[in-house]
Scaffold this motif. Structure first.
Motif, PDB file in Angstrom:
ATOM      1  N   THR A   1      -7.390   5.489   4.190  1.00 35.99           N
ATOM      2  CA  THR A   1      -5.902   5.632   4.253  1.00 35.99           C
ATOM      3  C   THR A   1      -5.293   5.142   3.266  1.00 35.99           C
ATOM      4  O   THR A   1      -3.959   5.820   2.823  1.00 35.99           O
ATOM      5  N   MET A   2      -5.577   3.897   2.594  1.00 38.55           N
ATOM      6  CA  MET A   2      -4.753   3.162   1.556  1.00 38.55           C
ATOM      7  C   MET A   2      -4.642   4.084   0.375  1.00 38.55           C
ATOM      8  O   MET A   2      -3.841   4.294  -0.138  1.00 38.55           O
ATOM      9  N   GLN A   3      -5.975   4.899   0.000  1.00 39.92           N
ATOM     10  CA  GLN A   3      -6.187   5.591  -1.050  1.00 39.92           C
ATOM     11  C   GLN A   3      -5.256   6.828  -1.138  1.00 39.92           C
ATOM     12  O   GLN A   3      -4.903   7.397  -2.179  1.00 39.92           O
ATOM     13  N   ALA A   4      -4.924   7.373   0.100  1.00 42.06           N
ATOM     14  CA  ALA A   4      -4.331   8.537   0.342  1.00 42.06           C
ATOM     15  C   ALA A   4      -2.753   8.393   0.174  1.00 42.06           C
ATOM     16  O   ALA A   4      -1.817   9.196   0.065  1.00 42.06           O
ATOM     17  N   ALA A   5      -2.341   7.030   0.284  1.00 36.93           N
ATOM     18  CA  ALA A   5      -0.889   6.771   0.226  1.00 36.93           C
ATOM     19  C   ALA A   5      -0.528   7.037  -1.237  1.00 36.93           C
ATOM     20  O   ALA A   5      -1.116   6.771  -2.455  1.00 36.93           O
ATOM     21  N   SER A   6       0.887   7.713  -1.561  1.00 36.02           N
ATOM     22  CA  SER A   6       1.446   7.916  -2.681  1.00 36.02           C
ATOM     23  C   SER A   6       1.826   7.008  -3.718  1.00 36.02           C
ATOM     24  O   SER A   6       1.751   7.282  -4.732  1.00 36.02           O
ATOM     25  N   ASN A   7       1.982   5.677  -3.185  1.00 37.28           N
ATOM     26  CA  ASN A   7       2.374   4.724  -4.045  1.00 37.28           C
ATOM     27  C   ASN A   7       1.609   3.422  -4.040  1.00 37.28           C
ATOM     28  O   ASN A   7       2.024   2.310  -4.338  1.00 37.28           O
ATOM     29  N   LEU A   8       0.252   3.755  -4.072  1.00 31.81           N
ATOM     30  CA  LEU A   8      -0.638   2.515  -4.034  1.00 31.81           C
ATOM     31  C   LEU A   8      -1.214   2.682  -5.479  1.00 31.81           C
ATOM     32  O   LEU A   8      -1.673   1.446  -5.948  1.00 31.81           O
ATOM     33  N   ASP A   9      -0.857   3.405  -6.273  1.00 28.11           N
ATOM     34  CA  ASP A   9      -1.254   3.278  -7.885  1.00 28.11           C
ATOM     35  C   ASP A   9      -0.885   1.544  -8.270  1.00 28.11           C
ATOM     36  O   ASP A   9       0.059   1.064  -8.011  1.00 28.11           O
ATOM     37  N   VAL A  10      -2.109   1.374  -9.304  1.00 33.53           N
ATOM     38  CA  VAL A  10      -1.767   0.022 -10.136  1.00 33.53           C
ATOM     39  C   VAL A  10      -0.517   0.266 -10.952  1.00 33.53           C
ATOM     40  O   VAL A  10      -0.431   1.384 -11.703  1.00 33.53           O
ATOM     41  N   PRO A  11       0.269  -0.704 -11.002  1.00 33.59           N
ATOM     42  CA  PRO A  11       1.587  -0.533 -12.014  1.00 33.59           C
ATOM     43  C   PRO A  11       1.076  -0.398 -13.238  1.00 33.59           C
ATOM     44  O   PRO A  11       0.178  -1.060 -13.584  1.00 33.59           O
ATOM     45  N   MET A  12       1.819   0.533 -14.048  1.00 35.47           N
ATOM     46  CA  MET A  12       1.734   0.494 -15.273  1.00 35.47           C
ATOM     47  C   MET A  12       1.414  -0.522 -16.361  1.00 35.47           C
ATOM     48  O   MET A  12       0.558  -0.622 -17.107  1.00 35.47           O
TER      49      MET A  12
END
Length: 97
Positions: A55-66
């Motif tokens: 569920t976390m990985q499917a979230a659109s804004n979970l990415d590691v900040p640039m």
């Protein structure tokens, strides 16, 4: 959908917590523990963890900040002796024996 039955956490709760954390600090690294903490709950049996992570990985804004993506590259360039003094290096202990 209920993701964690022990603490009654839904997929909506997880996405809302991620959104809230990202708005509060765009540079934060989001972990399951931080999500539980943001929801005022703690993990119980851990049976939900695979679904929780999906569920976390499917979230659109979970990415590691640039800004944080290059940190790991610096960590892999550490010295082989990891800063240990010469007498504590394994290679030197073996050759001295």
């Amino acid at each position: 959908m209920i993701v964690c039955h022990c603490t009654n956490i839904s997929d909506h709760d997880i996405r809302a917590a991620i959104d809230w954390m990202r708005r509060a600090d765009p540079r934060t690294i989001i972990t399951p523990g931080k999500i539980y903490h943001a929801l005022g709950k703690s993990a119980d049996c851990g049976g939900c963890m695979p679904l929780f992570l999906d569920t976390m990985q499917a979230a659109s804004n979970l990415d590691v900040p640039m800004q944080l993506r290059t940190l790991r590259a610096g960590a892999t360039q550490e010295k082989a002796d990891e800063g240990r003094s010469e007498g504590h290096r394994i290679s030197e202990q073996i050759s001295a024996a």
